[in-house]
Design an enzyme around this catalytic site. Structure first.
Site, mmCIF file in Angstrom:
data_model
loop_
_atom_site.group_PDB
_atom_site.id
_atom_site.type_symbol
_atom_site.label_atom_id
_atom_site.label_comp_id
_atom_site.label_asym_id
_atom_site.label_seq_id
_atom_site.Cartn_x
_atom_site.Cartn_y
_atom_site.Cartn_z
ATOM 1 N N LYS C 45 47.377 43.663 36.608
ATOM 2 C CA LYS C 45 48.073 44.756 35.948
ATOM 3 C C LYS C 45 47.166 45.500 34.964
ATOM 4 C CE LYS C 45 52.548 45.121 33.749
ATOM 5 N NZ LYS C 45 52.447 46.518 34.199
ATOM 6 N N CYS C 130 47.107 56.710 35.900
ATOM 7 C CA CYS C 130 48.495 56.324 35.695
ATOM 8 C C CYS C 130 49.297 57.544 35.268
ATOM 9 C CB CYS C 130 48.642 55.239 34.631
ATOM 10 S SG CYS C 130 50.387 54.856 34.347
ATOM 11 N N THR C 266 53.684 48.038 46.610
ATOM 12 C CA THR C 266 55.131 48.008 46.757
ATOM 13 C C THR C 266 55.601 47.008 47.810
ATOM 14 O OG1 THR C 266 55.249 50.313 46.041
ATOM 15 C CG2 THR C 266 57.140 49.454 47.252
HETATM 16 C C1 FMN Z 1 55.695 48.929 39.598
HETATM 17 C C2 FMN Z 1 54.309 49.462 39.767
HETATM 18 C C3 FMN Z 1 53.348 49.309 38.769
HETATM 19 C C4 FMN Z 1 52.059 49.800 38.902
HETATM 20 N N1 FMN Z 1 51.139 49.617 37.914
HETATM 21 C C5 FMN Z 1 49.872 50.048 38.098
HETATM 22 C C6 FMN Z 1 48.868 49.792 37.130
HETATM 23 O O1 FMN Z 1 49.120 49.136 36.116
HETATM 24 N N2 FMN Z 1 47.627 50.292 37.333
HETATM 25 C C7 FMN Z 1 47.307 51.001 38.470
HETATM 26 O O2 FMN Z 1 46.159 51.429 38.620
HETATM 27 N N3 FMN Z 1 48.224 51.233 39.429
HETATM 28 C C8 FMN Z 1 49.489 50.773 39.271
HETATM 29 N N4 FMN Z 1 50.422 51.012 40.246
HETATM 30 C C9 FMN Z 1 50.032 51.756 41.462
HETATM 31 C C10 FMN Z 1 49.707 50.779 42.597
HETATM 32 O O3 FMN Z 1 48.631 49.944 42.227
HETATM 33 C C11 FMN Z 1 49.360 51.547 43.866
HETATM 34 O O4 FMN Z 1 48.245 52.369 43.585
HETATM 35 C C12 FMN Z 1 50.503 52.421 44.344
HETATM 36 O O5 FMN Z 1 51.734 51.769 44.125
HETATM 37 C C13 FMN Z 1 50.388 52.779 45.818
HETATM 38 O O6 FMN Z 1 50.384 51.631 46.622
HETATM 39 P P1 FMN Z 1 51.724 51.055 47.312
HETATM 40 O O7 FMN Z 1 52.397 52.205 48.001
HETATM 41 O O8 FMN Z 1 51.279 49.970 48.236
HETATM 42 O O9 FMN Z 1 52.581 50.521 46.189
HETATM 43 C C14 FMN Z 1 51.714 50.505 40.100
HETATM 44 C C15 FMN Z 1 52.665 50.651 41.111
HETATM 45 C C16 FMN Z 1 53.942 50.145 40.971
HETATM 46 C C17 FMN Z 1 54.941 50.332 42.079
#
Ligand code: FMN
Ligand code: FAD
Ligand code: FAD
Ligand code: FMN
Ligand code: FES
Ligand code: FES
Lengths: 275, 309, 309, 275
Positions: C45, C130, C266
């Site tokens: 995170k 972010c 996700t």
């Molecule tokens: C609940 C949540 C928290 C996230 N927190 C971070 C984070 O702290 N730092 C970051 O670089 N990306 C964060 N992301 C983005 C994810 O790392 C990823 O880049 C993004 O969700 C796309 O991938 P996915 O579709 O597989 O979730 C977060 C995503 C979600 C859903």
């Protein structure tokens, strides 16, 4: 005029691990549908998948008194939507949009009608055979599948007076090989004086082969093509097929100008790969 | 029953529900299934000056809660449109928005002129945002000066309301709305599709003949709503909002975020009879919540006491 | 069985399947359900120098084939992470990527320093993308100079591989990959989430306390794949691709588009045991298609003879 | 340790137009689940909806010989996912992830246990009542619903020896009004010397009211909160609840540190609206 009917599933008859016949209570569509037309089905109530899927109207369903009850579709499971239709249960409701597209034009006697079906390409011919029978048009069904277990509804066509010529690639039923073999023999022996219309539906390579035979033997061939369709109503321009026009050629929407085409107008090399 | 009428510049729409460009053909395709006059407006397929063949199939592919399209703006050209489709659309009482494209400033202006001279065109939607063709629109739509130039050039040649359609494929969509406003646009439409692609992993080929296509449908709605809200705060212009609208509540999100009217594209493929559901549903929502007119709801987003954005 | 190992700069991963930041807590949460050592890597995170409380709930809302999140980077800060989580992660044999955030260049550098001095950190992922907090990251991630500055500043203070994570909320993501490459990054990660919002039409309030949030999940995959492909053509750097990966074939799309490794966010919420499915499935795909190593598949997109893009 | 079981639906018993009990063949989870723990269910096989939904483990299901067969959940239809569970049919398969979260800690005699349930908040108490019964802990169930037709499973609790105090808002069953009325009377008459633990689950306002009564009468109250949960495993930080810590307060993940909380630690004003 197309209508959208949220039709209860009357029955789901599984023919094999990947074929089923789905009976849908859409009498309004049954009343309007002509041979070779199709419907767009919403295979799930939610967003997965999002788009409708096109299916030929297979049978007109009638109750004991002959009143129209709805339509059936012959479904082959190839992906997510067709899998949902394979799993559908009586009582489920499926949104049925149609009828859509240009129908087959059934010939009259003395002309004979030859139907050439490959696999699920049988679907549009049940209704065509019925209207040919109404016209007492002599008809033959050339029907090919991978193996005996992929051939269905022969008796349906036999009852309507169709002569059946069956082929299977593994030789488990009828002649071994491609359906175009017996078709070519029949063409080569058919007297020139005998007027004839050939209707074909199946895998693209098969339809293309039938079209080639049609040209060689100077016989009219009508093919029912199956491009991916986004809307079925002429709205999206996704379903285009390249057809000859005068000297050149251009894209037409197969949901409006098809799915049935005069084979000589189709630019086969431009057809969507894989279908 | 609440008043559903809205104004886009000088233009009055009986309701704010429009069919989106490229998702409703030239409108006439739907004439025997629907009464086109009941729609707030019909935005017809993007038109260039001349006929266009478009891309070879496959032109669409479904994706999670969305679809990619690379139609390539197949079209009959503005002259055939005026001759063959417009009279029919007039006869049907449709409020016709024409989505116009160009490879050059001159082409945009020429198309605009032809349509201004023709009877029965309510407004021009400037497509400067089609992601699917090299030479058309997008190079204007991704540059602030390009956007300003197209809008002001077309402004000079027509008195019809002009509505540039913005691309979401930019860092700051609001700045493009501002450029459009400065250049004399009457409203802005957003969003067009998101540039995207899908790959068949068995063949390792793109699923679209054009390699890339535009993503539309419910999948993009939350991004589109955000962009409408950003533009609402940046400009005074009416906004025509779209992107994944499939239900009354989807349409309401856009209106509450600041859209004066909404357009429905992809959902029309799934529910070609969605229009009455949306128009009636909008009316009953307004009645239920005590809004005499839909205009009272536009931009009524309530920000929470404790705001973090 | 094909070789799944890949290299990110000096770093060797046993396979290219990583858990994405913010979707896997600090990794330790999953330790008694999974063997963390079997993953290609665990991206923890986002961490600031100090603890952060994050946004009040509701912090997530589901959208079509996706979700919005506005967690607000709640976190324990880099010092507590090093003291409380890192030793455990080492013990578990996890390959630890730390996602670092900052409100200032100095903060990024300070966090990087602390982590470089700690044992057991494999690489730093620079979160400059972010969308959910005013003061952190995104102002760097949306400007080419900002991106260049952060990367080169952190480059000076650490010898760990540094991997800026790019935002998709820009006009030309490839230019940001180039800026990162020029500044000395070892790889780039993309995509972070798309800025988006959802509105409760009954209350007319945003569904997230933070008003806006980041869209993730299958909905965004086609856009993310396109962006990876664009970056692949623009830079030599390894790319860590992500956005909506839920299956082997989804992961393959990214690799074929040019990703050296992929991250899953996700989907882990839905299938916390997805990892073996992905790793085994990747292996059998490679075997089936006759690729001795996954590196042979990277960027193997076959463009159709007739290209329109 | 959580496991993910792709569990066949054993039965779907509809209790009302919006309540049903879904029996799931997940013996592994039944074996691990403790009172007050929850599972994350994937209500559809596809992407609509995408995320899992949290549900309390309602019953431990056993076969004739008493062997664990699985679990049931008490489902109330409020949206898309719960509607899918309401429609689920025997034979369908649903992915069940769990058990998750901190369980209730059942008190022992001489302490008495009072369970306060509002509507579907009854769910976590079936398993709690069982383990209280194992300990022969005297128990009372204060159970409130909108009307008589919203009260279920009274006999289940009665069989376990629980004293039942029922309320309905429309007075069609038990006392008319809120469940907190009889609870307050009971508290006011309960001898100070009688050790007592109160467990509450239901709408947030109800739990908050119970917490207030607990403070007033200086009784321990444990509440089972229901924030939106993205993952249930501690991965997403979506499910936070603000709890007091020393002088200040901070957010903790209710999927790990909850869903059961000591009511005095909860900062009620910071709870997610609507739940
Ligand atoms: C609940 C949540 C928290 C996230 N927190 C971070 C984070 O702290 N730092 C970051 O670089 N990306 C964060 N992301 C983005 C994810 O790392 C990823 O880049 C993004 O969700 C796309 O991938 P996915 O579709 O597989 O979730 C977060 C995503 C979600 C859903
Ligand atoms: C006018 C018309 C009539 C049709 N009639 C029938 C019929 O009577 N019975 C029947 O079973 N099918 C029929 N089809 C084909 C049917 O529409 C497709 O099989 C269906 O859309 C696939 O949906 P899916 O979600 O299962 O597959 P998807 O998950 O969308 O795709 C899975 C695989 O199927 C392939 N596929 C997708 N669309 C088509 C298509 N149109 N044709 C062939 N393959 C496709 C895809 O390339 C992919 O490889 C017809 C198609 C058209 C255009
Ligand atoms: C630990 C825990 C245990 C639970 N146990 C049970 C149980 O045993 N039986 C049961 O029926 N429900 C239970 N819930 C509530 C249940 O998870 C929600 O009702 C469900 O997630 C709603 O999903 P949906 O798709 O039907 O609603 P959605 O379509 O997602 O939302 C529809 C409406 O429901 C509301 N909603 C969404 N999530 C929640 C929530 N967590 N609580 C209350 N309202 C919500 C939304 O705000 C919206 O207004 C529990 C929740 C938690 C956190
Ligand atoms: C098949 C298709 C064709 C489209 N053609 C055009 C077009 O010609 N001009 C245009 O401005 N937008 C075009 N669009 C974009 C839509 O008008 C709309 O902006 C976009 O699809 C988002 O709305 P939706 O999610 O409701 O479809 C097209 C979209 C689709 C799906
Ligand atoms: S399927 Fe949409 S135009 Fe033919
Ligand atoms: S639900 Fe994901 S952290 Fe609790």
């Amino acid at each position: 005029m197309a209508v959208d009917v949220f039709a209860p599933v009357l029955a789901n008859t599984r023919l094999s691990p990947d074929y089923n016949v789905l009976a849908l209570a859409a009498p309004q569509i049954a009343a309007l549908a002509r041979p070779g037309q199709f419907v767009m089905l919403k295979t799930s109530s939610g967003l997965d998948p999002l788009l409708r899927r096109p299916f030929s109207v297979f049978e007109h369903l009638r109750d004991a008194d002959g009143a129209l009850q709805g339509i059936s579709i012959l479904n082959k499971r190839v992906g997510v939507g067709t899998a949902q239709l394979y799993e559908a249960r009586p009582g489920d409701r499926i949104s049925v949009l149609g009828p859509l597209g240009r129908p087959f034009v059934p010939v009259h006697p003395p002309a004979a009608a030859w139907m050439v079906a490959g696999g699920v390409g049988l679907a549009p011919f049940a209704t065509l055979a019925e209207s040919l029978a109404d016209r007492a048009t002599p008809m033959t069904l050339f029907y090919g599948g991978r193996s005996a277990s992929d051939l269905y509804y022969e008796s349906f066509f036999a009852r309507l007076g169709a002569e059946l010529v069956l082929t299977t690639e593994d030789g488990t039923r009828g002649e071994s090989g491609r359906v175009t073999q017996p078709l070519e023999r029949a063409l080569s022996t058919c007297p020139a004086g005998q007027p004839l219309a050939i209707y074909a539906c199946g895998p693209t390579p098969m339809m293309r082969a039938v079209a080639a035979l049609g040209e060689r033997y100077e016989r009219e061939v009508f093919v029912s093509l199956e491009p991916t369709m986004g809307c079925g109503m002429g709205g999206c321009y996704s379903c285009v097929v390249r057809v000859r026009s005068g000297t050149g050629s251009h894209f037409v929407r197969s949901c409006l100008d098809g799915p049935v085409f005069d084979a000589t107008t189709v630019v086969w090399d431009a057809l969507q790969a894989g279908h | 029953m609440a008043d559903l009428a809205v104004r886009i510049g000088s233009l009055r729409l009986t309701n704010p529900i429009l069919a989106a460009s490229g998702c409703f053909g030239y409108g006439v395709e739907y004439a025997d299934s629907l009464d086109l006059a009941t729609l707030g407006g019909v935005v017809v397929k993007g038109l260039f000056l001349r006929e266009r063949e478009g891309h070879p199939p496959p032109r669409i592919v479904e994706t999670p809660a969305g679809m990619l399209n690379a139609i390539g703006l197949q079209g009959i050209g503005v002259h055939r449109f005026v001759a063959e489709k417009l009279p029919e659309l007039r006869r049907l009482g449709a409020t016709v928005f024409v989505n116009i494209c160009g490879s050059t400033l001159d082409e945009y202006c020429e198309v605009a002129r032809v349509l201004s001279d023709a009877a029965g065109v309510a407004a021009l939607e400037l497509n400067i945002s089609c992601p699917n063709i090299k030479e058309g629109g997008i190079q204007f739509g991704c540059s602030l000066t390009g956007t300003y130039e197209v809008v002001s050039a077309v402004r000079k040649v027509t008195s019809l309301p002009i509505i540039p359609k913005l691309t979401p494929n930019v860092t700051d969509v609001a700045s493009f709305a501002r450029a459009a406003e400065d250049a004399g646009a009457d409203a802005v439409s957003l969003v067009n599709t998101f540039l995207a692609m899908a790959i068949d992993v068995e063949t390792r080929m793109p699923k679209l003949s054009n390699v890339m296509g535009g993503l539309s449908g419910p999948a993009i709605r939350p991004i589109a709503v955000r962009m409408v809200w950003e533009c609402r705060q940046a400009v005074k212009l009416p906004i025509l909002g779209m992107g994944g609208i499939c239900s009354v509540s989807d349409a309401l999100e856009f209106i509450i975020a600041g859209a004066t009217a909404v357009q429905v594209g992809t959902a029309n493929f799934v529910k070609p009879f969605i229009w009455s559901e949306l128009i009636d549903g909008l009316g009953s929502y307004l009645d239920r919540h005590g809004y005499p007119s839909v205009t009272d709801l536009i931009g009524q987003l309530q920000l929470p006491a404790r705001e973090h954005a």
